[in-house]
Write a protein that holds these residues in place. Structure first.
Motif, PDB file in Angstrom:
ATOM      1  N   TRP A   1      10.333 -23.692  17.131  1.00 13.04           N
ATOM      2  CA  TRP A   1      11.389 -24.189  18.005  1.00 13.04           C
ATOM      3  C   TRP A   1      12.620 -23.283  17.996  1.00 13.04           C
ATOM      4  O   TRP A   1      13.299 -23.163  19.017  1.00 13.04           O
ATOM      5  CB  TRP A   1      11.736 -25.640  17.661  1.00 13.04           C
ATOM      6  CG  TRP A   1      10.709 -26.546  18.266  1.00 13.04           C
ATOM      7  CD1 TRP A   1       9.672 -27.160  17.632  1.00 13.04           C
ATOM      8  CD2 TRP A   1      10.584 -26.868  19.653  1.00 13.04           C
ATOM      9  NE1 TRP A   1       8.917 -27.853  18.548  1.00 13.04           N
ATOM     10  CE2 TRP A   1       9.460 -27.697  19.795  1.00 13.04           C
ATOM     11  CE3 TRP A   1      11.319 -26.542  20.795  1.00 13.04           C
ATOM     12  CZ2 TRP A   1       9.052 -28.213  21.031  1.00 13.04           C
ATOM     13  CZ3 TRP A   1      10.920 -27.057  22.021  1.00 13.04           C
ATOM     14  CH2 TRP A   1       9.800 -27.876  22.123  1.00 13.04           C
ATOM     15  N   GLU A   2      12.886 -22.629  16.890  1.00 17.17           N
ATOM     16  CA  GLU A   2      13.981 -21.660  16.877  1.00 17.17           C
ATOM     17  C   GLU A   2      13.658 -20.521  17.844  1.00 17.17           C
ATOM     18  O   GLU A   2      14.527 -20.056  18.590  1.00 17.17           O
ATOM     19  CB  GLU A   2      14.212 -21.122  15.467  1.00 17.17           C
ATOM     20  CG  GLU A   2      15.403 -20.192  15.377  1.00 17.17           C
ATOM     21  CD  GLU A   2      15.643 -19.634  13.994  1.00 17.17           C
ATOM     22  OE1 GLU A   2      16.750 -19.129  13.771  1.00 17.17           O
ATOM     23  OE2 GLU A   2      14.735 -19.692  13.133  1.00 17.17           O
ATOM     24  N   SER A   3      12.410 -20.085  17.860  1.00 20.20           N
ATOM     25  CA  SER A   3      11.983 -19.050  18.810  1.00 20.20           C
ATOM     26  C   SER A   3      12.144 -19.525  20.248  1.00 20.20           C
ATOM     27  O   SER A   3      12.600 -18.785  21.112  1.00 20.20           O
ATOM     28  CB  SER A   3      10.520 -18.665  18.565  1.00 20.20           C
ATOM     29  OG  SER A   3      10.363 -18.050  17.328  1.00 20.20           O
ATOM     30  N   GLN A   4      11.767 -20.772  20.496  1.00 25.43           N
ATOM     31  CA  GLN A   4      11.850 -21.327  21.846  1.00 25.43           C
ATOM     32  C   GLN A   4      13.282 -21.502  22.327  1.00 25.43           C
ATOM     33  O   GLN A   4      13.586 -21.254  23.498  1.00 25.43           O
ATOM     34  CB  GLN A   4      11.152 -22.693  21.890  1.00 25.43           C
ATOM     35  CG  GLN A   4       9.654 -22.634  21.757  1.00 25.43           C
ATOM     36  CD  GLN A   4       9.017 -21.966  22.945  1.00 25.43           C
ATOM     37  OE1 GLN A   4       9.283 -22.312  24.090  1.00 25.43           O
ATOM     38  NE2 GLN A   4       8.189 -20.982  22.683  1.00 25.43           N
ATOM     39  N   LEU A   5      14.158 -21.935  21.443  1.00 25.93           N
ATOM     40  CA  LEU A   5      15.515 -22.303  21.855  1.00 25.93           C
ATOM     41  C   LEU A   5      16.533 -21.171  21.750  1.00 25.93           C
ATOM     42  O   LEU A   5      17.551 -21.194  22.438  1.00 25.93           O
ATOM     43  CB  LEU A   5      16.000 -23.501  21.031  1.00 25.93           C
ATOM     44  CG  LEU A   5      15.154 -24.764  21.171  1.00 25.93           C
ATOM     45  CD1 LEU A   5      15.653 -25.845  20.234  1.00 25.93           C
ATOM     46  CD2 LEU A   5      15.141 -25.257  22.612  1.00 25.93           C
ATOM     47  N   PHE A   6      16.248 -20.193  20.897  1.00 20.32           N
ATOM     48  CA  PHE A   6      17.206 -19.111  20.695  1.00 20.32           C
ATOM     49  C   PHE A   6      16.623 -17.741  21.003  1.00 20.32           C
ATOM     50  O   PHE A   6      17.251 -16.726  20.726  1.00 20.32           O
ATOM     51  CB  PHE A   6      17.733 -19.132  19.248  1.00 20.32           C
ATOM     52  CG  PHE A   6      18.551 -20.347  18.942  1.00 20.32           C
ATOM     53  CD1 PHE A   6      19.892 -20.392  19.273  1.00 20.32           C
ATOM     54  CD2 PHE A   6      17.977 -21.448  18.332  1.00 20.32           C
ATOM     55  CE1 PHE A   6      20.646 -21.520  19.001  1.00 20.32           C
ATOM     56  CE2 PHE A   6      18.727 -22.583  18.049  1.00 20.32           C
ATOM     57  CZ  PHE A   6      20.073 -22.620  18.389  1.00 20.32           C
ATOM     58  N   MET A   7      15.407 -17.717  21.555  1.00 20.79           N
ATOM     59  CA  MET A   7      14.732 -16.474  21.907  1.00 20.79           C
ATOM     60  C   MET A   7      14.699 -15.492  20.740  1.00 20.79           C
ATOM     61  O   MET A   7      14.915 -14.300  20.895  1.00 20.79           O
ATOM     62  CB  MET A   7      15.384 -15.811  23.132  1.00 20.79           C
ATOM     63  CG  MET A   7      15.364 -16.670  24.364  1.00 20.79           C
ATOM     64  SD  MET A   7      13.671 -17.188  24.730  1.00 20.79           S
ATOM     65  CE  MET A   7      13.957 -18.275  26.086  1.00 20.79           C
TER      66      MET A   7
END
Length: 129
Positions: free
Chosen positions: A52-58
């Motif tokens: 989710w960190e990858s999804q939300l903060f690219m």
């Protein structure tokens, strides 16, 4: 009364993912799917926080193939995952976000989850063919 803020960092993502899975683990419909395949919840929470960190903060902090994993989970559960299960999952996700956060990134987390749920179920159904 708590004033809600947007999802700002990894710690917020970790809080969201942790609170969400506390609900999922004990749900009578969803719990068995997760509890049958996850033996190390602590690692799973970190892995999903990375996702989710990858999804939300690219950020490029996630490695793995969520689609493949979900197809495997369905197979391990005798192809019993149904569209309703994704609806329950999504409702918990939206509810958890609304309890903890408010803002653009919170809305992005909701939108991404909606899209993922639809895509995952379609791919699971296709894999059964």
């Amino acid at each position: 009364m708590q004033i809600l803020t947007d999802i700002k960092n990894r710690e917020d993502v970790f809080l969201l993912v942790s609170a969400f899975y506390e609900k999922v683990k004990v749900d009578r419909e969803l719990g068995p799917f997760f509890n049958n395949v996850i033996s190390d919840w602590e690692s799973h929470i970190i892995h999903l926080t990375n996702f989710w960190e990858s999804q939300l903060f690219m950020k490029n902090v996630f490695s793995g193939n969520p689609l493949k994993k979900h197809v495997e989970v369905d197979k391990k559960n005798n192809n019993s995952i149904q569209n309703e299960h994704f609806g329950i999952w999504l409702n918990y996700w939206l509810q958890t976000i609304d309890e903890l956060f408010l803002g653009e990134r919170a809305q992005l987390a909701k939108n991404r989850a909606r899209n993922m749920g639809i895509f995952m179920f379609m791919e699971i159904f296709k894999a059964r063919q």
